[in-house]
Design a protein around this motif. Sequence first.
Motif, mmCIF file in Angstrom:
data_model
loop_
_atom_site.group_PDB
_atom_site.id
_atom_site.type_symbol
_atom_site.label_atom_id
_atom_site.label_comp_id
_atom_site.label_asym_id
_atom_site.label_seq_id
_atom_site.Cartn_x
_atom_site.Cartn_y
_atom_site.Cartn_z
ATOM 1 N N LYS A 111 54.403 93.551 21.519
ATOM 2 C CA LYS A 111 54.945 92.327 21.080
ATOM 3 C C LYS A 111 54.429 91.139 22.116
ATOM 4 N N ALA A 112 54.285 91.565 23.520
ATOM 5 C CA ALA A 112 53.434 90.656 24.400
ATOM 6 C C ALA A 112 51.947 90.140 23.632
ATOM 7 N N GLY A 113 51.278 90.918 23.390
ATOM 8 C CA GLY A 113 49.922 91.031 22.898
ATOM 9 C C GLY A 113 49.938 90.034 21.578
ATOM 10 N N SER A 114 50.837 90.099 20.897
ATOM 11 C CA SER A 114 50.721 89.366 19.752
ATOM 12 C C SER A 114 51.313 88.088 19.987
ATOM 13 N N THR A 115 52.132 87.910 20.964
ATOM 14 C CA THR A 115 53.018 86.452 21.257
ATOM 15 C C THR A 115 52.105 85.745 22.001
ATOM 16 N N ILE A 116 51.669 86.111 23.168
ATOM 17 C CA ILE A 116 50.659 85.491 23.940
ATOM 18 C C ILE A 116 49.678 84.739 23.153
ATOM 19 N N THR A 117 49.651 83.162 23.444
ATOM 20 C CA THR A 117 48.538 82.409 22.662
ATOM 21 C C THR A 117 47.181 82.610 22.601
ATOM 22 N N ASP A 118 46.768 83.144 23.869
ATOM 23 C CA ASP A 118 45.480 83.361 24.147
ATOM 24 C C ASP A 118 45.145 84.980 23.540
ATOM 25 N N ARG A 119 44.298 85.121 22.529
ATOM 26 C CA ARG A 119 44.594 86.396 22.021
ATOM 27 C C ARG A 119 43.663 87.538 22.909
ATOM 28 N N GLU A 120 42.841 86.736 23.660
ATOM 29 C CA GLU A 120 41.943 87.909 24.699
ATOM 30 C C GLU A 120 42.945 88.418 25.558
ATOM 31 N N ILE A 121 43.712 87.336 26.103
ATOM 32 C CA ILE A 121 44.611 87.844 27.281
ATOM 33 C C ILE A 121 45.682 88.750 26.696
ATOM 34 N N GLY A 122 46.054 88.634 25.297
ATOM 35 C CA GLY A 122 47.009 89.457 24.723
ATOM 36 C C GLY A 122 46.498 90.816 24.643
ATOM 37 N N ALA A 123 45.007 90.920 24.190
ATOM 38 C CA ALA A 123 44.480 92.410 24.122
ATOM 39 C C ALA A 123 44.344 93.027 25.442
ATOM 40 N N VAL A 124 44.244 92.234 26.552
ATOM 41 C CA VAL A 124 44.159 92.687 27.664
ATOM 42 C C VAL A 124 45.648 93.405 28.237
ATOM 43 N N GLU A 134 49.058 106.370 29.809
ATOM 44 C CA GLU A 134 48.224 107.492 29.887
ATOM 45 C C GLU A 134 48.209 108.102 31.185
ATOM 46 N N ASP A 135 48.080 107.241 32.102
ATOM 47 C CA ASP A 135 48.048 107.505 33.608
ATOM 48 C C ASP A 135 49.283 107.913 34.379
ATOM 49 N N ASP A 136 50.410 107.459 33.551
ATOM 50 C CA ASP A 136 51.977 107.590 34.043
ATOM 51 C C ASP A 136 51.961 106.800 35.093
ATOM 52 N N VAL A 137 51.624 105.627 35.284
ATOM 53 C CA VAL A 137 51.688 104.571 36.190
ATOM 54 C C VAL A 137 52.942 104.103 36.349
ATOM 55 N N GLY A 138 53.301 104.440 37.630
ATOM 56 C CA GLY A 138 54.878 104.020 38.338
ATOM 57 C C GLY A 138 55.847 104.885 37.727
ATOM 58 N N ALA A 139 55.707 105.960 36.956
ATOM 59 C CA ALA A 139 56.747 106.429 36.351
ATOM 60 C C ALA A 139 57.925 106.801 37.189
ATOM 61 N N GLY A 140 59.296 106.117 36.673
ATOM 62 C CA GLY A 140 60.252 106.388 37.449
ATOM 63 C C GLY A 140 60.658 105.363 38.571
ATOM 64 N N GLN A 141 59.614 104.377 38.763
ATOM 65 C CA GLN A 141 59.722 103.446 39.847
ATOM 66 C C GLN A 141 60.229 102.007 39.562
ATOM 67 N N GLY A 142 60.715 101.984 38.318
ATOM 68 C CA GLY A 142 61.152 100.654 37.974
ATOM 69 C C GLY A 142 60.306 99.825 37.165
ATOM 70 N N ARG A 143 60.242 98.575 37.496
ATOM 71 C CA ARG A 143 59.759 97.505 36.722
ATOM 72 C C ARG A 143 58.405 96.981 37.379
ATOM 73 N N TYR A 144 57.512 96.693 36.363
ATOM 74 C CA TYR A 144 56.135 96.316 36.762
ATOM 75 C C TYR A 144 55.681 95.023 36.047
ATOM 76 N N PRO A 145 55.140 93.913 36.706
ATOM 77 C CA PRO A 145 54.784 92.921 36.356
ATOM 78 C C PRO A 145 53.367 92.925 36.165
ATOM 79 N N LEU A 146 52.748 92.172 35.124
ATOM 80 C CA LEU A 146 51.198 92.030 35.283
ATOM 81 C C LEU A 146 51.014 90.536 35.571
ATOM 82 N N GLY A 147 50.219 90.220 36.415
ATOM 83 C CA GLY A 147 49.936 88.847 36.946
ATOM 84 C C GLY A 147 48.555 88.451 36.699
ATOM 85 N N ILE A 148 48.131 87.162 36.297
ATOM 86 C CA ILE A 148 46.851 86.902 36.315
ATOM 87 C C ILE A 148 46.938 85.650 37.435
#
Length: 148
Positions: A111-124, A134-148
């Motif tokens: 949903k974020a990928g299709s909502t973010i106005t900049d399509r290239e950023i959405g794809a990232v 796939e890497d099971d990043v942060g499994a069971g450790q709560g919330r993760y924000p992605l920042g630019i």
Amino acid sequence: MYIKHRYRKRSGRIEILLITSRKKKHWILPKGGIPRGMLPQNAAAREAMQEGGVIGEVHRDAIADMIVRKRNGSGLSTSFRLLIFPLMVTTELAYWPEGHFRERTWVSAEKAGSTITDREIGAVVVRFAKAAMEDDVGAGQGRYPLGI
């Protein structure tokens, strides 16, 4: 400039925290400039708190490094370097510096990928979420924000 991409793992999927832009109220990732003498990762964490009201652990390495173009109010276009850093959210604040004029919402990576106005950023965002699952990043450790 950098963008913070906040994310969390919930119910077996990655969720992304989006905020509204100040003027047009588009859904975006938090972003801002890098003050002289500050590491880009630390600037990303600062913007995540100011714009999105979240605190967490920012990843040391950027997940994207790109040149983007942006138009200003008079229609002139400028280019700038954009670094994207994930931030694992440990605290979501009820009140934050820009909370009175920004909304925030947690959405699926798709949903974020299709909502973010900049399509290239959405794809990232989508690529990051797939890799994190796939890497099971942060499994069971709560919330993760992605920042630019």
